[in-house]
Motif scaffolding. Structure first.
Motif, mmCIF file in Angstrom:
data_model
loop_
_atom_site.group_PDB
_atom_site.id
_atom_site.type_symbol
_atom_site.label_atom_id
_atom_site.label_comp_id
_atom_site.label_asym_id
_atom_site.label_seq_id
_atom_site.Cartn_x
_atom_site.Cartn_y
_atom_site.Cartn_z
ATOM 1 N N HIS A 1 0.855 -1.192 0.000
ATOM 2 C CA HIS A 1 0.000 0.000 0.000
ATOM 3 C C HIS A 1 0.891 1.242 0.000
ATOM 4 O O HIS A 1 1.089 1.882 1.033
ATOM 5 C CB HIS A 1 -0.902 0.018 1.234
ATOM 6 C CG HIS A 1 -1.880 -1.109 1.326
ATOM 7 N ND1 HIS A 1 -3.021 -1.147 0.570
ATOM 8 C CD2 HIS A 1 -1.883 -2.227 2.087
ATOM 9 C CE1 HIS A 1 -3.711 -2.257 0.868
ATOM 10 N NE2 HIS A 1 -3.032 -2.932 1.783
ATOM 11 N N MET A 2 1.414 1.595 -1.144
ATOM 12 C CA MET A 2 2.233 2.805 -1.242
ATOM 13 C C MET A 2 1.317 4.030 -1.345
ATOM 14 O O MET A 2 0.333 4.024 -2.093
ATOM 15 C CB MET A 2 3.147 2.741 -2.475
ATOM 16 C CG MET A 2 4.018 1.504 -2.544
ATOM 17 S SD MET A 2 5.135 1.324 -1.124
ATOM 18 C CE MET A 2 5.922 -0.239 -1.539
ATOM 19 N N THR B 1 -4.415 10.426 7.067
ATOM 20 C CA THR B 1 -3.031 10.620 6.642
ATOM 21 C C THR B 1 -2.763 9.684 5.467
ATOM 22 O O THR B 1 -3.678 9.084 4.916
ATOM 23 C CB THR B 1 -2.053 10.377 7.817
ATOM 24 O OG1 THR B 1 -0.730 10.713 7.409
ATOM 25 C CG2 THR B 1 -2.092 8.948 8.303
ATOM 26 N N PHE B 2 -1.493 9.559 5.076
ATOM 27 C CA PHE B 2 -1.111 8.706 3.957
ATOM 28 C C PHE B 2 0.037 7.799 4.376
ATOM 29 O O PHE B 2 0.913 8.217 5.153
ATOM 30 C CB PHE B 2 -0.650 9.547 2.752
ATOM 31 C CG PHE B 2 -1.746 10.264 2.035
ATOM 32 C CD1 PHE B 2 -2.308 9.739 0.886
ATOM 33 C CD2 PHE B 2 -2.232 11.480 2.521
ATOM 34 C CE1 PHE B 2 -3.335 10.404 0.218
ATOM 35 C CE2 PHE B 2 -3.248 12.158 1.866
ATOM 36 C CZ PHE B 2 -3.808 11.611 0.704
ATOM 37 N N ALA B 3 0.053 6.587 3.853
ATOM 38 C CA ALA B 3 1.210 5.720 4.062
ATOM 39 C C ALA B 3 2.474 6.497 3.701
ATOM 40 O O ALA B 3 2.533 7.192 2.688
ATOM 41 C CB ALA B 3 1.087 4.461 3.215
ATOM 42 N N THR C 1 9.406 -7.066 -7.763
ATOM 43 C CA THR C 1 8.053 -6.780 -8.261
ATOM 44 C C THR C 1 7.112 -6.608 -7.083
ATOM 45 O O THR C 1 7.172 -7.390 -6.129
ATOM 46 C CB THR C 1 7.517 -7.926 -9.149
ATOM 47 O OG1 THR C 1 8.444 -8.230 -10.187
ATOM 48 C CG2 THR C 1 6.175 -7.543 -9.778
ATOM 49 N N ILE C 2 6.262 -5.591 -7.137
ATOM 50 C CA ILE C 2 5.188 -5.451 -6.157
ATOM 51 C C ILE C 2 3.846 -5.444 -6.893
ATOM 52 O O ILE C 2 3.780 -5.136 -8.087
ATOM 53 C CB ILE C 2 5.310 -4.167 -5.318
ATOM 54 C CG1 ILE C 2 5.187 -2.911 -6.198
ATOM 55 C CG2 ILE C 2 6.599 -4.160 -4.506
ATOM 56 C CD1 ILE C 2 4.938 -1.626 -5.422
ATOM 57 N N VAL C 3 2.796 -5.791 -6.159
ATOM 58 C CA VAL C 3 1.437 -5.577 -6.636
ATOM 59 C C VAL C 3 0.745 -4.722 -5.577
ATOM 60 O O VAL C 3 0.547 -5.166 -4.438
ATOM 61 C CB VAL C 3 0.670 -6.880 -6.878
ATOM 62 C CG1 VAL C 3 -0.651 -6.586 -7.584
ATOM 63 C CG2 VAL C 3 1.501 -7.865 -7.705
ATOM 64 N N ASP C 4 0.421 -3.498 -5.938
ATOM 65 C CA ASP C 4 -0.133 -2.519 -5.016
ATOM 66 C C ASP C 4 -1.650 -2.448 -5.183
ATOM 67 O O ASP C 4 -2.200 -2.859 -6.211
ATOM 68 C CB ASP C 4 0.489 -1.146 -5.278
ATOM 69 C CG ASP C 4 0.397 -0.219 -4.080
ATOM 70 O OD1 ASP C 4 1.189 -0.412 -3.142
ATOM 71 O OD2 ASP C 4 -0.461 0.675 -4.083
ATOM 72 N N THR D 1 3.662 -8.733 2.455
ATOM 73 C CA THR D 1 3.946 -7.887 3.629
ATOM 74 C C THR D 1 2.751 -7.098 4.149
ATOM 75 O O THR D 1 2.728 -6.743 5.318
ATOM 76 C CB THR D 1 5.054 -6.871 3.308
ATOM 77 O OG1 THR D 1 4.662 -6.066 2.197
ATOM 78 C CG2 THR D 1 6.368 -7.568 3.033
ATOM 79 N N ASP D 2 1.772 -6.786 3.302
ATOM 80 C CA ASP D 2 0.772 -5.785 3.666
ATOM 81 C C ASP D 2 1.488 -4.502 4.072
ATOM 82 O O ASP D 2 1.130 -3.844 5.057
ATOM 83 C CB ASP D 2 -0.139 -6.286 4.778
ATOM 84 C CG ASP D 2 -1.360 -5.396 5.014
ATOM 85 O OD1 ASP D 2 -1.621 -4.514 4.163
ATOM 86 O OD2 ASP D 2 -2.048 -5.588 6.035
ATOM 87 N N HIS D 3 2.523 -4.154 3.309
ATOM 88 C CA HIS D 3 3.349 -2.987 3.619
ATOM 89 C C HIS D 3 2.511 -1.716 3.572
ATOM 90 O O HIS D 3 2.042 -1.292 2.517
ATOM 91 C CB HIS D 3 4.492 -2.894 2.601
ATOM 92 C CG HIS D 3 5.390 -1.714 2.775
ATOM 93 N ND1 HIS D 3 6.344 -1.652 3.764
ATOM 94 C CD2 HIS D 3 5.491 -0.549 2.087
ATOM 95 C CE1 HIS D 3 6.999 -0.507 3.668
ATOM 96 N NE2 HIS D 3 6.502 0.197 2.668
ATOM 97 N N CYS D 4 2.296 -1.125 4.747
ATOM 98 C CA CYS D 4 1.516 0.113 4.854
ATOM 99 C C CYS D 4 2.121 0.927 5.989
ATOM 100 O O CYS D 4 1.618 0.938 7.118
ATOM 101 C CB CYS D 4 0.046 -0.198 5.113
ATOM 102 S SG CYS D 4 -1.054 1.226 4.914
ATOM 103 N N PRO D 5 3.252 1.614 5.725
ATOM 104 C CA PRO D 5 4.035 2.220 6.794
ATOM 105 C C PRO D 5 3.523 3.596 7.214
ATOM 106 O O PRO D 5 3.043 4.379 6.397
ATOM 107 C CB PRO D 5 5.418 2.339 6.165
ATOM 108 C CG PRO D 5 5.124 2.588 4.712
ATOM 109 C CD PRO D 5 3.894 1.773 4.402
ATOM 110 N N PHE D 6 3.661 3.867 8.501
ATOM 111 C CA PHE D 6 3.373 5.189 9.050
ATOM 112 C C PHE D 6 4.467 5.536 10.057
ATOM 113 O O PHE D 6 4.970 4.662 10.761
ATOM 114 C CB PHE D 6 2.013 5.229 9.743
ATOM 115 C CG PHE D 6 0.856 4.928 8.831
ATOM 116 C CD1 PHE D 6 0.313 5.917 8.023
ATOM 117 C CD2 PHE D 6 0.327 3.646 8.764
ATOM 118 C CE1 PHE D 6 -0.743 5.639 7.167
ATOM 119 C CE2 PHE D 6 -0.738 3.357 7.920
ATOM 120 C CZ PHE D 6 -1.274 4.355 7.111
ATOM 121 N N CYS D 7 4.834 6.784 10.120
ATOM 122 C CA CYS D 7 5.812 7.246 11.107
ATOM 123 C C CYS D 7 5.142 7.366 12.476
ATOM 124 O O CYS D 7 3.930 7.593 12.575
ATOM 125 C CB CYS D 7 6.386 8.596 10.692
ATOM 126 S SG CYS D 7 7.403 8.526 9.195
#
Length: 473
Positions: free
Chosen positions: A69-70, A77-79, A97-100, A325-331
């Motif tokens: 989730h880029m 807010t936003f990732a 390769t990613i699939v977003d 990963t379900d990569h969805c980063p937040f600070c």
């Protein structure tokens, strides 16, 4: 056109391992050869532009992370990772390769959102990328758009059983979308949590003053995941649609998936690194507000209840097919801290796109999965599941030159100031040590990471127009 020979390594595909050299001609793999082979009577090494010495190392297909989730808008807010920063971090970690997920909120046009995601990603990505489509408001126009998007290479569609007023679809809407998936071959994806029950539990917890991050997990108990997983499977069974359950964290949900597969259903599931390693006791329940670092949905589960060990077991037995990963980063500062004093306002997500390949390799070191299964769950199965296999996920002639040279004798220290390139002010994996190291990464034949240096550039990645899932029967 550059010719590259990766020589002297052990080539690892999902089907087996052998000593072999890999010849890349331009952007694609031309041959996988016995070490030191000649080709048409010529010494291969003497007729290439570059030789990469892989002696003592593994040569594997570039990783495919099929759940990211880029720049995703969430909770005001936003990732924090853009397509540029997130894909660059992925490259550092051996993912090519990613699939977003294209996000559609209620009353937005699906095709408009697809165009918006292309505007974000095109010309920004460091590695190749494809898209899934989130459907949050199933109207007749949405169902028509599914057919149009399949023609554009978007062949998987995600629905939610949680997040009322944002993403949640009711069972009738899910039924209609699944009926469409059954007719056009799309793979239907499901965030399986009973949102209505969770909303009541959250309301009750906050009213009682239980506002710490720990209560994010306690108000999303495993029963809400198992029930929703079962319900999604039953609707898929009713309609004949293929079903893929995302970010499985509870062992009881795995059991529902396993039972459906034993009946012969086209039901699949992924888990994520956080559900293999992290727990509600050790991370989510950290003192003060520290637990916010690990707030994600589905939530971390109890180690005492054995969820983590069960996830590893499910990967071995193929009750779960792959790891994303379900990569969805937040600070923490300015994002996660929106939930100070109220866990329900903490943006949900963990950043892992850089570390997935390493974290899963540690499972090989510890004897939890085999070397070949490592490649299978991180590269081959994602490529097959989402219509990219042959081009991605395998080292064979005609495949893209997406290759990782991995050193099993190397060492990777994860953390801020070490191997952290994601756009975050903390690492969810701080201090973790990996018995292995990504040495060299090639994306379509171009070396983008080598010797501790990033050699790629913004825009190196191209859009992957995906076919239908290659797992469906």
């Amino acid at each position: 056109m550059t010719r590259t020979l990766i020589a002297g390594g052990t080539v690892v595909n999902a089907t087996g391992s052998s000593k072999a050299d890999v010849l890349i001609d331009g952007e694609t793999i031309a041959a996988v050869l016995a070490p030191g082979s000649t080709l048409l009577g010529f010494d291969v090494a003497a007729h290439v532009d570059r030789v990469i010495d892989a002696a003592g190392k593994y040569v594997i297909p570039g990783g495919v992370d099929a759940h990211t989730h880029m720049e995703m808008p969430f909770g005001g807010t936003f990732a924090s990772d853009t397509f540029e920063t997130g894909t660059r971090a992925a490259a550092w970690g051996g993912t090519t390769t990613i699939v977003d997920f294209v996000v559609q909120y209620p009353h937005e046009r699906v095709l408009d959102r697809f165009a918006a995601w292309h505007e974000k990603a095109d010309g920004s990505c460091a590695i190749d990328y494809g898209f899934h489509q989130i459907l949050s408001d199933i109207q007749p126009e949405s169902l028509t758009a599914m057919d149009e998007l399949i023609a554009e290479g978007v062949t998987s569609f995600k629905l939610f059983m949680a997040y009322k007023g944002v993403f949640l679809s009711d069972d009738g809407q899910i039924l209609r979308a699944f009926q469409k998936g059954a007719s056009n071959g799309a793979l239907m994806m499901m965030h399986a949590e009973n949102g209505s029950v969770i909303d009541v539990l959250v309301e009750q917890a906050v009213a009682a003053g239980n506002t710490a991050p720990l209560h994010h997990g306690l108000t999303r108990p495993w029963q809400t995941e198992e029930e929703a997983t079962h319900r999604a499977i039953m609707i898929a069974d009713l309609t004949g649609a293929p079903l893929y359950i995302v970010h499985v964290s509870a062992k009881q949900a795995v059991e529902q998936i396993a039972a459906a597969r034993d009946r012969g259903s086209n039901v699949f599931g992924e888990t994520c690194p956080q559900y293999l390693y992290l727990s509600v006791e050790e991370q989510l329940g950290a003192p003060g507000f520290e637990g916010a670092k690990w707030v994600c949905s589905t939530p971390l589960r109890s180690r005492a209840e054995g969820h983590q060990d069960h996830m590893w077991q499910a990967l071995r037995t193929n009750d779960l097919q792959m790891v994303s990963t379900d990569h969805c980063p937040f600070c923490m500062k300015g994002q996660k801290d929106l939930g100070l004093g109220d866990f329900s306002k903490i943006p949900n997500g963990i950043g892992s796109v850089e570390h997935r390949m390493d974290l899963l390799y540690q499972g090989v070191v510890e004897g939890r999965i085999s070397l070949e299964r490592w490649v299978e769950v991180t590269a081959t199965t994602p490529a097959r599941m989402f219509g990219m296999y042959g081009r991605k996920g395998v080292l064979q002639p005609g495949a893209d030159g997406d290759v990782v040279v991995y050193d099993p004798k190397g060492r990777t220290s994860i953390g801020i100031g070490k191997t952290h390139h994601m756009n975050m002010d903390y690492s969810a994996w701080e201090g973790r040590e990996i018995d292995g190291h990504v040495d060299t990464v090639l994306s379509r034949g171009k070396v983008i990471v080598d010797g501790g240096a990033y050699l790629g550039a913004k825009g190196d990645g191209v859009y992957v127009k995906r076919g239908l899932s290659q797992y469906l029967v």
